[in-house]
Design an enzyme around this catalytic site. Sequence first.
Site, short mmCIF file in Angstrom:
data_model
loop_
_atom_site.label_atom_id
_atom_site.label_comp_id
_atom_site.label_asym_id
_atom_site.label_seq_id
_atom_site.Cartn_x
_atom_site.Cartn_y
_atom_site.Cartn_z
N GLY A 626 38.91 -21.81 6.50
CA GLY A 626 38.08 -20.67 6.14
C GLY A 626 37.18 -20.31 7.32
N LYS A 651 32.40 -27.89 8.80
CA LYS A 651 31.91 -26.58 9.22
C LYS A 651 31.44 -26.74 10.65
CE LYS A 651 30.36 -24.45 4.98
NZ LYS A 651 29.28 -23.79 4.29
N ASP A 744 22.11 -17.38 -4.70
CA ASP A 744 23.41 -16.73 -4.42
C ASP A 744 24.50 -17.40 -5.23
OD1 ASP A 744 25.20 -14.98 -3.37
OD2 ASP A 744 25.30 -15.90 -1.38
N ARG A 748 32.35 -17.05 -5.78
CA ARG A 748 32.82 -17.28 -4.41
C ARG A 748 32.09 -18.45 -3.76
NH1 ARG A 748 29.89 -12.94 -4.75
NH2 ARG A 748 27.83 -12.99 -3.81
#
EC number: 2.7.10.1
Length: 984
Positions: A626, A651, A744, A748
């Site tokens: 991703g 990440k 948030d 997703r």
Amino acid sequence: MDCIPPVLSLVFFSFICQGHLTGYQSNEVNLLDSKASQELGWISSPSHGWEEISGVDENYTPIRTFQVCNVMEYSQNNWLRTNWIPRNSAQKIYVELKFTLRDCNSIPLVLGTCKETFNLYYMEADEDQGDMFWEHQFTKIDTIAADESFTQMDLGDRILKLNTEVREVGPTTQKGFYLAFQDVGACVALVSVRVFFKKCPFTVRNLATFPDTVPTDSQALVEVRGSCVNNSKEEDPPRMYCSTEGEWLVPIGKCLCNTGYEVQGVSCQACRAGFYKSSPGNLRCSKCPPHSHTQQQGSDHCSCEKDYFRSAEDPASMACTRPPSAPRNVISVINETSVILDWSWPVDMGGRKDVTFTVVCKRCLPGQRQCEACRGAVRFLPRRTGLRNTTVTVADLLAHTNYTFEIEAVNGVSSLVPTHRQFAAVTITTNQAAPSSVAVIRKDRTSQNSIALSWLEPERPNGIILDYEVKFYEKQEQETSYTILRAKGTNVTLNGLKPDTTYLLQIRARTAAGYGASSPKFEFETSPDSFSISRESSQVVLIAISSAVAVILSVAVAYLLLGRFCSYSKSKHPDEKRLHFGNGHLRLPGIKTYVDPHTYEDPSQAIHEFARELDASCIAIDKVVGAGEFGEVCSGRLKQPSKKETSVAIKTLKAGYTEAQRRDFLSEASIMGQFDHPNIIRLEGVVTRSKPVMIVTEYMENGSLDSFLRKHDGQFTMIQLVGMLRGIAAGMKYLSDMGYVHRDLAARNILVNSNLVCKVSDFGLSRVLEDDPEAAYTTRGGKIPIRWTAPEAIGYRKFTSASDVWSYGIVLWEVMSYGERPYWEMSNQDVIKAVDEGYRLPPPMACPAALYQLMLDCWQKDRNNRPKFEQIVSILDKLIRNPSSLKIIANTPSSPHSPENLLLGWSTSDIATFHSMGDWLDSTRTLPCKDTFSGIGYSSCSTLPKTSAEDVKQVGVTIIGPQKNIVSSLTELETHTKNDPVPV
Ligand code: AMP
């Protein structure tokens, strides 16, 4: 007498015989046909009886016929005998007579002698008897009567009626026979006499020929064996049966055209040039496959063109192929003494799909031009030959050595061209290697509480040994808790051990290249106690220990209260000499709260307080999964010392970042590191001391929830969906208990693992929203994901756990609609306006009423009226425990996919708080009422009186009595529902 027509003029036959005298069946073989002969020469006795006359048939072909008509005279006995008829092979013989006969009643003045029949006789003879004729030797076959006789009137009308009669002769035994016709006073004309037998005629069936076959006289069928036509061969012996009627019956077996021949009609023809047939059978010839040809006819295969080949396993139908070209773009990644080789597929695969790769390893000695084949235990992972992928890892090479690797592409025809080696080569030099393992450990001294050990340096240190790691633990604890010591030299004394206890120990050396392999496990025991503790003294010791524990615990609690949570405290710094690892943290419930990393003056202090620093060498990156705001998100593996390898997501912070970006990037880890919950994504650690900077978390195989649901639209059971929602709610409850507001929460930002466990992710501060493509700038500044955010957070940035609950309601809707976009394509402005006016998303298709009710509760305008995450978890738990409660489906508007419908009837504006409306309805035992009302998003009892009767009717509340009563007051509603015979 003269008035009787003595002769039946044959001119009439042209009328009556049309269509009657024409041919006979092809399976009939004539022994005699009177029409075929102009000179019959039959014997008539007496001579004034049967009279032979000439005529023409319907085709005006002359024929000979016989007639007699002595009806005016008494005692007629007129015989007509044929010539000798040879029987040939026939066993069953037929006689076909065609004749006309005059109706006696139509003949005036007959004296009573007129007959309307004549007799048919036969006599067997092995040879022609000449003109000799003995009536008494004839055997009667039958009396022949006319089916149709004719009258004078018929004659006047020129209609003659022809009779056809067929009789069998026999059984016959001699070589031939005569037929005879006896007239005893009829007026008859014998137009034709045909004697025949039947046969099964020559035929071709299933590519086999069957000869003319004469059936036997008996009823039995004659079995006939067929012969295959040219260029064919028997698959199953072909056979057929010939019936007594001359018909072929029951074909069995067949022949197949040979290779190179194809069926055309009833024969096998050679394939044309350029065509082939490789197997026997009744298929057509095929065109030569690509890169092959044949000039000849009747080919069973096509030959390959020059430089093209066919392997022994390739079928004839396959194109001819050639070896592949060389692999391309070989790259090598050297890691100490192993190397990962990676390359691209050849440009030309040779027309085949079975391309594999073979790696040849050559060791090149310094100063020598020639390289020699690699010897020893070089390991190829997954293997050296037959590689189906374009990568291989070569391990256990020698340190500081030059190697050349030749990567050869091979396919099914490569072995046919041994001279044709297509390979790409790469030359590498290996680096330093980790040390080999410590093999020998010696016990120097033991006491009750300590043991002194020494060992030999590894056989292959491959560099300077920096230190040794000594790991030991009590045998019975089975590695759940262990101690690690570092030793500079090759000996160590372990102190503080328990007396009379068995320990297991492992040592490994460390060089600049990393750790070597661990030694085998080494077992040793401390000495037993030399004195025993008395009961009293042990009690004293116990009390002392308890007091000490109490003091330590109080200190720990005080420390935790003051110093907040610290997951990997400074005492775990890797440089420290003695580290202790236990499973589970010391956590006291209720006191752990989230610490905003921004409150730290030095953000790097926060990161090191909450996140463990990982050694980059423990991380192997596999692939990119991703993209995040700061760089790529990869999947990979984390192998920490003395821990099992785990799958992780990594990440990375892309190169060229500013200090502020680095801080923001790592703030996510500082936040995540504070959490420890099965529904919150777990931080494994960070890499900040080397580049690239990385955040390593557990790996979630199914990626983000929104795309996962879209990919599996409609595939989960309701319980699975509710289970996922329960997980998200549990994670959110944990966060809100910690005092963390997510801001948030959206599908997703939920990740799903292979067990469908959902975990909340995407933590951060302002950057999270900056990062979210869904977030839009509001008029007051700042980016907000409008569709997921509660009105007060959009309006005046009031972000609380209650605004997270609103977002949870939207996630609930996303889950139940399998990843549909909330408010579809409505603009953000329209969404804000519609929500503000009290409109809410309608229930997704097939959404249980209870879940839709929960959504509406989450979307209460007044945030104090929204359920807490704890309540949401318990509501979902109840639903899971009682799945039948999920069977009641909320009413779905006919076409929910339009903003117009979105606004239909889902208004909750003005609805005052009544969070427990459902409970109230339950308490009044009005389940159907409740279900129905859940469809309009009831939230408040006080709204009910305001609801118009029309509204109520619209949602189908017709079973509960007069609607006006329902809407007039709650008390009345209660009364009616109690009195109505409503199933509960
Ligand atoms: P993020 O920057 O956290 O939004 O991550 C970007 C994308 O990377 C996500 O949408 C996921 O598809 C993927 N991703 C992030 N974290 C993980 C993880 N722990 N496991 C698997 N995929 C992940």
